[in-house]
Design an enzyme around this catalytic site. Structure first.
Site, PDB file in Angstrom:
ATOM      1  N   GLY A 183       5.073  -2.082  -8.834  1.00  0.00           N
ATOM      2  CA  GLY A 183       5.569  -3.414  -9.229  1.00  0.00           C
ATOM      3  C   GLY A 183       7.041  -3.474  -9.557  1.00  0.00           C
ATOM      4  N   GLU A 184       7.604  -2.410 -10.094  1.00  0.00           N
ATOM      5  CA  GLU A 184       9.006  -2.451 -10.494  1.00  0.00           C
ATOM      6  C   GLU A 184       9.907  -1.618  -9.593  1.00  0.00           C
ATOM      7  OE1 GLU A 184       8.779  -2.595 -15.228  1.00  0.00           O
ATOM      8  OE2 GLU A 184       7.469  -1.183 -14.268  1.00  0.00           O
TER       9      GLU A 184
END
Ligand code: FES
Ligand code: FES
Length: 892
Positions: A848-849
């Site tokens: 996600g990051e």
């Protein structure tokens, strides 16, 4: 007043409306059609309110109902339902263009208006038609693909059934882009976000917030406000029975300020009234006397001798941690090449499209029991936030329910508006809705921290990196929130992708009167990796090596150690550089055509190695066998748009050998789940997915042992039907306080990004031409979900690099924030390698990051190649680039 007749979704309607009533209110308030959303305070900036009127896409927030007599209106609810969706709705879901889904109804209706008049639009025509519609999650690429797919459906070239058949790989549910379980409700406007939820008899709130960064509250006079029509009363700090402190790490942030305000946006009081208009009218009559206090505007001011303390009970220097590996100072002296530079990142807003709405209501009381307060918001850590609210407000019997969430990107790691909504509900003993404007949402939320980094990086004559020094200071802003976690994570990932034998770091975290910092996609590593990857490029240049070769030469290899001293077992970064190599060579060759003239093209590389499953991290999940042989999953795995619904469903279905439809998810309610940590730090797939696998293993063992196929059979065989699974990173404990050596992440995700950027030497404008990303996320569960995260992150990273900045008191909407639009979007190619992670769920890890960790340095390195300048302070605005070009020309 005017009497109008409208056809809404094919049904004749009769309304008597005031001349200023807008179509958005008519749809949402009068007809309960809440698929049309509002993000931008009705300024025509977001497109979330788009509907179709007489065949044209219009912004319903700006369209007066009185002007629509005889019109035909189509809202998202008129297109299709989850049971019987329109082809465009199907296309958006099948193309994975729906993440949080807040923008989706508006996007779909804008697409419909386009496709009704142009059945085969090109990319530029799609971008033109969707130019008013913002999306923060997708980077727009999958939205463009969805419109193209919808066009093919409508032209009869393919069908949703054919697409689904193409997607379905019978032997496996892993590695298949199954449509998200939540996709259709979001695409059809039937999924309810907090602001869509009607609560009978609820008071509406208006909140007074500080317009100054630091002041003492001397006197509050609410007497006139309290007499206003519809006003139920006013809640102040003194009305709150608990600690009035929202303690995530440190008890420094009040629900409502009683003595001082410490940043522009601090809340002072809340007016509760029957309508929002009445609450806002009364708020204007509240008188507050403030005495200005000295403003600490920077970390340098905060640490100056005699500086006032932002908090009486905590020093301005609130955290300090060195990191020492080897002997960097000696290595610097012995090195053939050393570069030194200072890098600084800006305060940035995470910019979810949905405003910070929350609500609270009282459940019907049982005889003799304390009434139960139910809080609704979009928390990504419902259990922890529930505890924070109970302590701050002094009310025990509460539960938290996660509504559908219009993105968050780190903001919701902390309690935001729920504290005030719940405080007001307790004070008034009434249900409450708190639906703030976008401008107020920006004021109240945490921001990405400023990192100020003084860096030295050195190499020997052969181009081996020898030493890295970084004196980094993080501007905490007014409140601690996750505080040192941002610095700690930065230290855990400080050496990035590289083997750096000698490290000398000083890290400090400092209170100021700036907006409070907290999690923001990546939470620290995007900032430190910006410094490291630009420094690596500077050093490659100094050593005289090619950007890719220099990185390849210095990659960490299994058996070597990171800056924390922990060794690694797998590190597939060199392989990713090889994946990027042909694209790099193509891009460098193409850029040669732009050596002359006002527009120059540059190619920048950056890498990122991002940790997943931090020291001591734990996750829990419950798996339960159902009567139909399916499985119910109970896990507090928030889903603000990443696709955790897909992840949990596909893992469970694959492992149990059942169809996806037989997996039922319960993830949004504290009453149904156990605490499992935040949906942050890219940890949900790895930690909660891992815990789910553990629960499923126990369940499957019991079924195998007994031969049971259903819950009745399993229970009859004397076995439990419900199993609690856990996952823990056993490498736990703090870093050594003197050396910063110690435990680290259990898994890593790696990426290399290649940015192609054009710089106009006359205007200073830097334009993204293309982004190519190679990622190794372990075993891929759902490829479109992975690429969706990567594309959205790259778009966000490009915004961080080139334009976005939050300036307190000035950034009030999406224009002043410089929100990236579809017009700023750029082609993105993603290449996935899969090295299974030994301890990940079926080999997976999180992404996600990751996607924005290498983006900003890749872009800044490309600007260097294009224009010969180093932009060391983000964002690289045209003004900054022009000034650097001018300064460079003056030096020559
Ligand atoms: S609410 Fe209509 S454009 Fe934003
Ligand atoms: S999917 Fe577009 S804003 Fe989230």
């Amino acid at each position: 007043m005017k009497n109008i007749k409208l056809q809404v979704n094919g049904v004749e309607r009769d309304f008597i409306v005031e001349k200023d009533r807008v179509l958005l209110d008519l749809l949402r308030e009068d007809l309960g059609l809440t698929g049309a959303k509002q993000s931008c305070d009705r300024k025509g900036q977001c497109g979330a309110c788009t509907v179709i009127v007489n065949g044209r896409a219009v912004l319903s927030c700006l369209t007066k109902a009185a002007s629509l007599d005889g019109a035909q209106v189509i809202s998202i609810e008129g297109l299709g339902t989850p049971e019987n969706p329109h082809l465009i709705q199907e296309a958006f879901v099948l193309a994975s263009a729906v993440q949080c889904g807040f923008c989706t109804p508006g996007m779909i209706l804008a697409a419909k208006a386009l496709l009704d008049s142009n059945p085969d639009p090109g990319v530029e025509q799609i971008k033109h038609a969707l130019r008013h519609n913002l999306c923060r999650c997708t980077g727009y690429q999958k939205i463009i693909e969805a419109v193209q797919l919808a066009a093919r459906f409508l032209r009869g070239e393919t069908t949703p059934e054919a697409m689904r058949a193409e997607l379905a790989v019978p032997e496996s549910l892993m590695g298949v882009s199954h449509p998200r379980p939540l996709g259709l409700p979001l695409a059809c406007g039937t999924a309810h976000f907090t602001g869509d939820i009607k609560i009978q008899g609820a008071l509406e709130l208006a909140v007074l917030r500080s317009a100054v960064p630091h002041a003492r509250i001397d006197r509050i006079d609410t007497s006139e406000a309290e007499k206003m029509p519809g006003v139920a009363g006013i809640v102040k700090a003194s009305d709150i029975k608990g600690t009035n402190r929202l303690k995530l790490q440190r008890p420094d942030r009040p629900v409502l300020c009683g003595d001082k305000v410490r940043y522009i946006g601090d809340p002072i009081l809340a007016v509760g009234a029957e309508t929002k208009e009445q609450a806002e009218a009364a708020l204007k009559l509240v008188k507050v006397d403030l005495t200005p206090l000295p403003v600490i505007g920077s970390w340098e001011e905060a640490l100056a001798a005699g500086a006032v303390q932002v908090h009486d009970e905590f020093p301005n220097l609130c955290y300090e941690q060195p990191q020492v590996k080897g002997d960097a100072q000696a290595a610097l002296k012995d090195s053939a090449s050393v570069i030194q530079a200072r890098f600084k990142t800006q305060i940035n807003h995470q910019a979810p499209l949905e405003p910070e709405a929350s609500a609270a209501y009282w459940e019907d009381e049982e005889e003799g029991e304390e009434p139960k307060l139910v809080v609704i918001g979009r928390s990504i850590n419902i259990h922890f936030h529930l505890g924070m609210l109970q302590e701050a407000l002094g009310w025990e019997n509460m539960s938290y329910r996660e509504a559908y969430s219009g993105g968050q990107f780190g903001i919701k790691v902390d309690v935001i508006s729920e504290g005030i909504a719940a405080a007001a509900a307790i004070h008034f003993r009434r249900p409450v809705r708190y639906i703030p404007s976008l401008a107020e949402s920006m004021l109240m939320t945490s921001k990405r921290h400023i990192f100020d980094m003084d860096v030295k990086l050195a190499a020997d004559v052969e181009g081996n990196i020898t030493a890295y020094c970084n004196d980094l200071v993080v501007d905490k802003g007014a409140y601690y929130s996750i505080g040192h976690v941002v610095v700690y994570r930065s230290l855990l990932m400080l050496s990035g992708s590289y083997n750096i034998p000698n490290v000398d770091v000083r890290s400090r975290l400092v209170y100021t009167n700036n907006p409070w910092g907290s999690a923001a996609r990546g939470a620290g590593p995007p900032q430190v990796n910006f410094a490291l990857e630009c420094a690596v490029e500077m050093l490659a240049e100094k050593v005289g090596m090619d950007s890719l070769e220099f990185r390849l030469k210095n990659c960490l290899r299994p058996g070597q150690t990171k800056s924390t001293g922990r060794g690694v077992t797998e590190w597939p970064l060199p392989e990713l550089l090889e994946v990027i190599r042909p694209h790099y060579e193509r891009a460098v060759s193409e850029a040669k055509a732009f050596r002359d003239g006002p527009v120059r093209r540059g190619v920048g590389i950056a890498t990122g190695s991002f940790g997943i499953g931090g020291p001591g991290d734990t996750g829990t999940a419950v798996a339960q066998l159902n009567e139909d042989g399916g499985v119910s999953v109970f896990a507090a795995a928030a889903n603000p748009g990443e696709g955790n619904d897909s992840m949990l469903s596909q893992l469970a279905a694959e492992y149990m050998g059942i169809p996806l439809q037989k997996v039922r998810l319960y993830t949004r309610d504290t009453d149904l789940t156990a605490a499992s940590g935040p949906a942050a730090a890219s940890r949900i797939t790895y930690m909660i997915g891992g815990a789910l696998m553990n629960a499923l293993e126990q369940l499957k063992d019991a079924m195998r042992e007994t031969g049971a196929k259903t819950s009745t059979e399993l229970a009859a065989a004397g076995k439990a039907v419900r199993y609690l699974g856990g996952k823990k990173n056993e490498d736990a404990g703090p870093l050594d306080p003197k050396t910063g050596q110690g435990p680290s992440f259990e898994s890593q995700v790696h990426a290399v990004q290649l940015a192609e950027v054009e710089v106009n030497l006359e205007t200073g404008e830097a334009k993204m031409i293309r982004m190519t990303t190679a990622v190794d996320p372990g075993t891929v569960i759902n490829p479109n979900n992975v690429t969706g995260q990567l594309e959205g992150g790259a778009d966000m990273g490009a915004g961080f690099a080139l334009r976005e900045q939050y300036i307190a008191g000035q950034t009030k909407d999406w224009i002043t924030f410089k929100f990236p639009t579809i017009r700023h979007s750029f082609p993105m190619e993603t290449y996935l390698r899969q090295t299974p992670r030994p301890k990940g769920p079926m080999g997976a890890t999180g992404v996600g990051e990751m996607c924005m960790v290498p983006t900003a340095p890749a872009v800044i390195n490309a600007i260097r190649k294009a224009a010969g300048i180093w932009v060391c302070e983000l964002p690289a605005t045209p003004e900054k680039i022009k000034a650097l070009l001018k300064a460079g020309a003056a030096q020559q």
